[in-house]
Scaffold this active site. Sequence first.
Site, PDB file in Angstrom:
ATOM      1  N   ASN A 224       0.868  -1.177   0.000  1.00 36.14           N
ATOM      2  CA  ASN A 224       0.000   0.000   0.000  1.00 36.14           C
ATOM      3  C   ASN A 224       0.906   1.229   0.000  1.00 36.14           C
ATOM      4  O   ASN A 224       2.129   1.124   0.106  1.00 36.14           O
ATOM      5  CB  ASN A 224      -0.978  -0.019   1.180  1.00 36.14           C
ATOM      6  CG  ASN A 224      -0.273  -0.031   2.528  1.00 36.14           C
ATOM      7  OD1 ASN A 224       0.737   0.642   2.743  1.00 36.14           O
ATOM      8  ND2 ASN A 224      -0.811  -0.804   3.472  1.00 36.14           N
TER       9      ASN A 224
ATOM     10  N   ASP B  58      -5.944  -8.363   1.188  1.00 34.89           N
ATOM     11  CA  ASP B  58      -6.042  -9.799   0.889  1.00 34.89           C
ATOM     12  C   ASP B  58      -6.895 -10.030  -0.355  1.00 34.89           C
ATOM     13  O   ASP B  58      -6.570 -10.856  -1.209  1.00 34.89           O
ATOM     14  CB  ASP B  58      -6.660 -10.557   2.066  1.00 34.89           C
ATOM     15  CG  ASP B  58      -5.826 -10.470   3.335  1.00 34.89           C
ATOM     16  OD1 ASP B  58      -4.616 -10.217   3.223  1.00 34.89           O
ATOM     17  OD2 ASP B  58      -6.395 -10.651   4.427  1.00 34.89           O
TER      18      ASP B  58
END
EC number: 2.7.1.167
Length: 480
Positions: free
Chosen positions: A192, A261
């Site tokens: 991220n 995920d």
Amino acid sequence: MNMHDFSKTKILVVGDVMLDQYWSGRAGRISPEAPVPVVKVADENVRAGGAANVALNIADLGADVNLMGVIGQDSFGQQLNQVLEQAGVASNWVYSESGTICKLRVLSHHQQLIRMDFENAVPELSAKSLAKLVAEKVADYDVLVISDYAKGALQFVEEMIQAAKSQQVPVLIDPKGNDFSRYAGATLVKPNQGEFELIVGVCADQDDLIEKAKQLIQEINIDALLVTRSEHGMALIEKDAGATILKSRAQEVFDVTGAGDTVIATLATAFGSGLSMPKSVKLANEAASIVVRKVGTSTVSKVELEEQLNASMRHQGYASMSEDEVHSLVQIAQSKGEKVVFTNGCFDLLHSGHVRYLNEAARQGDRLVVAVNSDESVKLLKGDSRPIVELAGRMELLSALSCVDWVVPFNEETPERLICKLAPDVLVKGGDYKPDEIAGAQCVWDKGGEVAVLSFWEGYSTTRMVDKIQEAEIKEGAAQ
């Protein structure tokens, strides 16, 4: 975008697995013992977390998935196994005295009040055994996904990557920590933005992010980086290609738990099925917009993803929908018991008569497919002066109507072949036809469907509109 059949895609997931527990209830008062809320627990549930949630997401998309990790022979491990078995996820464990990691969250009114972690360091010997297990099995899979939560299971991740590379198996990694050099040789690493900036420093803007990503790709010797940027979307930077920037598709965000995920799971499933990396990332972006609307660690099913793609295509005006894409959407609708209606036409110079007809057609069922004659097909039927409006414009106008669900072009004089392929529940045609004169009627009847003839509204005609325009131009020319 076409949704592939993922059932033949085999994916190996390895990483830090854990059990997510959720206790929820009403917080109606403050404890007399300390200034904290008292939650009267009304519901308890458990979910697979970490790498196990990645595996669940892959299973929900219909792919064949195997999960490897380190757990304990304890109650948390037993509960995790039950969740995975119910979802059809196969697993190969290295059992360790360190036990199974568990994260317990207490919620009230969908707000998380506290999280309690039960975990111990994974012994080096257990991590070594896991790396050996991966090396023995990885050749049997289309993709290796490594889900790193920095809990110790991936102490020998370099050996896993090399084992996969030696078998030409792509490696996709969801990373953790400030040392990405340990992922050298991977196909793609997905940090991220916070994780990315921890490595390269704060990015001033998007161009700066892309430049720093290119440098990092060279430094750690990987093929691509996918930087997820929360509300700003995603940035895919590939070694041998340009950057692909995707805007966020999320409209409402309730909980980002496990969203990463879902992204890596969808990306791996799509890429393993044969889609290109950019197309796989686009699919992952759509999946992310779904999962953040859910509370807690969740998955995205193939049906949800296909419905999201349907909504996305509607938003974009259906400019690129293919027969296969519409066929897939029709099958999904019918599997849910929805009645699919089919009609067709040139729809050149869309007018209120068309709109009334399409609204009436839509009322014959739950979903309306509109097949549109291509420009070449219109010329065959109407002459070289038609169409007035090119195919892309006609499709965009039709897709803007609330009564229309899906728009698809066809090249022939009639849509009979397309009707036989889509197999709608109701075939609708406007005019004074007899049902057995309508192209495709027999295909529909053979599959138990209906054929309906609707009346056109008097006074509305594209030809009449063209004639009026020409008359007006003649009068205007004469007046001059």
